[in-house]
Design an enzyme around this catalytic site. Structure first.
Site, PDB file in Angstrom:
ATOM      1  N   ARG A 130       8.521   1.153   9.374  1.00 45.25           N
ATOM      2  CA  ARG A 130       9.051   2.505   9.599  1.00 45.25           C
ATOM      3  C   ARG A 130       9.162   3.216   8.259  1.00 45.25           C
ATOM      4  O   ARG A 130       9.794   2.697   7.331  1.00 45.25           O
ATOM      5  CB  ARG A 130      10.411   2.383  10.266  1.00 45.25           C
ATOM      6  CG  ARG A 130      10.985   3.689  10.713  1.00 45.25           C
ATOM      7  CD  ARG A 130      12.163   3.456  11.620  1.00 45.25           C
ATOM      8  NE  ARG A 130      11.772   2.854  12.889  1.00 45.25           N
ATOM      9  CZ  ARG A 130      12.580   2.073  13.623  1.00 45.25           C
ATOM     10  NH1 ARG A 130      13.806   1.806  13.214  1.00 45.25           N
ATOM     11  NH2 ARG A 130      12.157   1.561  14.763  1.00 45.25           N
ATOM     12  N   ALA A 183      17.103   8.459  16.708  1.00 47.03           N
ATOM     13  CA  ALA A 183      16.465   7.323  17.399  1.00 47.03           C
ATOM     14  C   ALA A 183      17.341   6.075  17.352  1.00 47.03           C
ATOM     15  O   ALA A 183      17.440   5.354  18.343  1.00 47.03           O
ATOM     16  CB  ALA A 183      15.101   7.027  16.791  1.00 47.03           C
ATOM     17  N   LYS A 188       8.905  -8.217  15.308  1.00 41.37           N
ATOM     18  CA  LYS A 188       9.601  -8.134  16.604  1.00 41.37           C
ATOM     19  C   LYS A 188      10.169  -9.509  16.993  1.00 41.37           C
ATOM     20  O   LYS A 188       9.501 -10.521  16.791  1.00 41.37           O
ATOM     21  CB  LYS A 188       8.580  -7.669  17.652  1.00 41.37           C
ATOM     22  CG  LYS A 188       9.154  -6.932  18.816  1.00 41.37           C
ATOM     23  CD  LYS A 188       8.027  -6.385  19.685  1.00 41.37           C
ATOM     24  CE  LYS A 188       8.564  -5.544  20.808  1.00 41.37           C
ATOM     25  NZ  LYS A 188       9.244  -4.330  20.370  1.00 41.37           N
ATOM     26  N   GLU A 238       2.123  -1.577  13.538  1.00 41.52           N
ATOM     27  CA  GLU A 238       2.512  -0.245  14.012  1.00 41.52           C
ATOM     28  C   GLU A 238       3.324   0.443  12.918  1.00 41.52           C
ATOM     29  O   GLU A 238       4.323  -0.101  12.443  1.00 41.52           O
ATOM     30  CB  GLU A 238       3.352  -0.319  15.290  1.00 41.52           C
ATOM     31  CG  GLU A 238       3.599   1.088  15.845  1.00 41.52           C
ATOM     32  CD  GLU A 238       4.617   1.136  16.961  1.00 41.52           C
ATOM     33  OE1 GLU A 238       4.213   1.333  18.107  1.00 41.52           O
ATOM     34  OE2 GLU A 238       5.824   0.981  16.679  1.00 41.52           O
ATOM     35  N   ASP A 298       3.211  -3.788  18.499  1.00 42.20           N
ATOM     36  CA  ASP A 298       4.207  -3.557  17.446  1.00 42.20           C
ATOM     37  C   ASP A 298       4.948  -4.832  17.053  1.00 42.20           C
ATOM     38  O   ASP A 298       6.142  -4.794  16.776  1.00 42.20           O
ATOM     39  CB  ASP A 298       5.190  -2.447  17.864  1.00 42.20           C
ATOM     40  CG  ASP A 298       5.995  -2.818  19.097  1.00 42.20           C
ATOM     41  OD1 ASP A 298       5.608  -3.758  19.809  1.00 42.20           O
ATOM     42  OD2 ASP A 298       7.042  -2.180  19.335  1.00 42.20           O
ATOM     43  N   ARG A 340       7.265  -6.546  30.945  1.00 38.00           N
ATOM     44  CA  ARG A 340       7.109  -5.138  31.339  1.00 38.00           C
ATOM     45  C   ARG A 340       5.639  -4.806  31.602  1.00 38.00           C
ATOM     46  O   ARG A 340       5.305  -4.019  32.471  1.00 38.00           O
ATOM     47  CB  ARG A 340       7.630  -4.247  30.202  1.00 38.00           C
ATOM     48  CG  ARG A 340       8.799  -3.378  30.626  1.00 38.00           C
ATOM     49  CD  ARG A 340       9.021  -2.218  29.679  1.00 38.00           C
ATOM     50  NE  ARG A 340       9.543  -2.609  28.388  1.00 38.00           N
ATOM     51  CZ  ARG A 340       9.297  -1.964  27.245  1.00 38.00           C
ATOM     52  NH1 ARG A 340       8.537  -0.882  27.244  1.00 38.00           N
ATOM     53  NH2 ARG A 340       9.806  -2.372  26.109  1.00 38.00           N
ATOM     54  N   LYS A 365       0.830  -1.204   0.000  1.00 38.10           N
ATOM     55  CA  LYS A 365       0.000   0.000   0.000  1.00 38.10           C
ATOM     56  C   LYS A 365       0.867   1.258   0.000  1.00 38.10           C
ATOM     57  O   LYS A 365       0.616   2.214  -0.721  1.00 38.10           O
ATOM     58  CB  LYS A 365      -0.823   0.051   1.293  1.00 38.10           C
ATOM     59  CG  LYS A 365      -2.132  -0.605   1.166  1.00 38.10           C
ATOM     60  CD  LYS A 365      -2.925  -0.457   2.447  1.00 38.10           C
ATOM     61  CE  LYS A 365      -4.303  -0.963   2.179  1.00 38.10           C
ATOM     62  NZ  LYS A 365      -4.991  -0.224   1.115  1.00 38.10           N
TER      63      LYS A 365
END
Ligand code: 0O2
Length: 216
Positions: free
Chosen positions: A91, A165, A59, A153, A86, A70, A34
């Site tokens: 990205r 980052a 991931k 994500e 995610d 966590r 897309k």
């Protein structure tokens, strides 16, 4: 035949690791295609590419388990599909901040994608100095006997934000989250410099655009 979409994490016949990974990989392919189409169309209409490059990843199992811990959750497949947003991540790296919002708008207009949530860490950076525009979307994955709405994500950022980052990520993990305060402070300062750079590049690009228009 009309198939009722099932949301990942709710319909529990999606039970094996391999099936789950097949579905997330399919979601990455669907969203990736897309985005390429949107970029090609934009190039065709405006003779300009808003996307510099796209990276996608699933991931790692270690990161999934760490994140579940966590969240205080047991490491089960149903917890993973329900609580980890995610697992499939894309990205999009753009040249200018304006491209980020342009991309986000184009993604939001896609009828077969559902935007579940948006986090604008550009307008509201994280305490670390992290800046990026996050969209959590679901996309229907059509299997032979069912449709699974699958979470992806999407992180959209400039080249400069991506540079910051990825270095911050390396430093952060070296210190396992306990970086000395002066390092955190300097990273925040670097994030400020990155923002100035992005703003300067955007204004230069706009100035060049105006000059070109005046020459026409
Ligand atoms: P990794 O190793 O990159 O995958 P949520 O459950 O979605 O509400 P979450 O996942 O903390 O909570 O959401 P958030 O804040 O949107 O962060 C998701 C991802 O954004 C992170 O995934 C990072 O990739 C990136 N990110 C967020 N904050 C920072 C930061 O301060 N520095 C850097 N470098 N990246 C950041 P993971 O799973 O934490 O890490």
């Amino acid at each position: 035949m009309n198939q009722q979409a099932q949301t990942f994490g709710i319909g529990e016949d999606v039970d094996s690791w391999k099936t789950v990974m097949l579905i997330y990989n399919s979601a990455l392919k669907e969203v990736g295609t897309k985005l390429e189409i949107l970029n090609d169309e934009f190039q065709h209409v405006h003779q300009y590419n808003p996307i510099e490059y796209i990276k996608s990843r699933i991931k790692s199992p270690e990161s999934i388990v760490k994140k579940l811990k966590r969240h205080g959750c047991e490491s089960t497949i149903s917890n993973m599909t329900e609580y980890i947003n995610d697992i499939a991540g894309i990205r999009i790296v753009c040249s200018f901040i304006s491209d980020i919002y342009r991309m986000a708008e184009m993604i939001g207009r896609q009828n077969d994608l559902t935007v579940v949530s948006v986090k604008d860490y550009i307008k509201h950076p994280k305490r670390s100095g992290y800046k990026s525009y996050h969209m959590l979307v679901t996309i229907p994955i059509f299997l032979s006997d069912r449709v699974i709405d699958t979470k992806v994500e999407i992180q959209i950022r400039t080249i400069a934000m991506d540079f910051w980052a990825s270095l911050e990520h390396k430093i952060y993990y070296k210190f396992e989250g306990n970086a000395p305060e002066y390092i955190s402070q300097e990273l925040r300062e670097c994030s400020g410099m990155i923002s100035m750079l992005d703003a300067k590049m955007l204004s230069l690009n706009e100035a060049v655009g105006k000059t070109k228009d005046e020459k026409k």
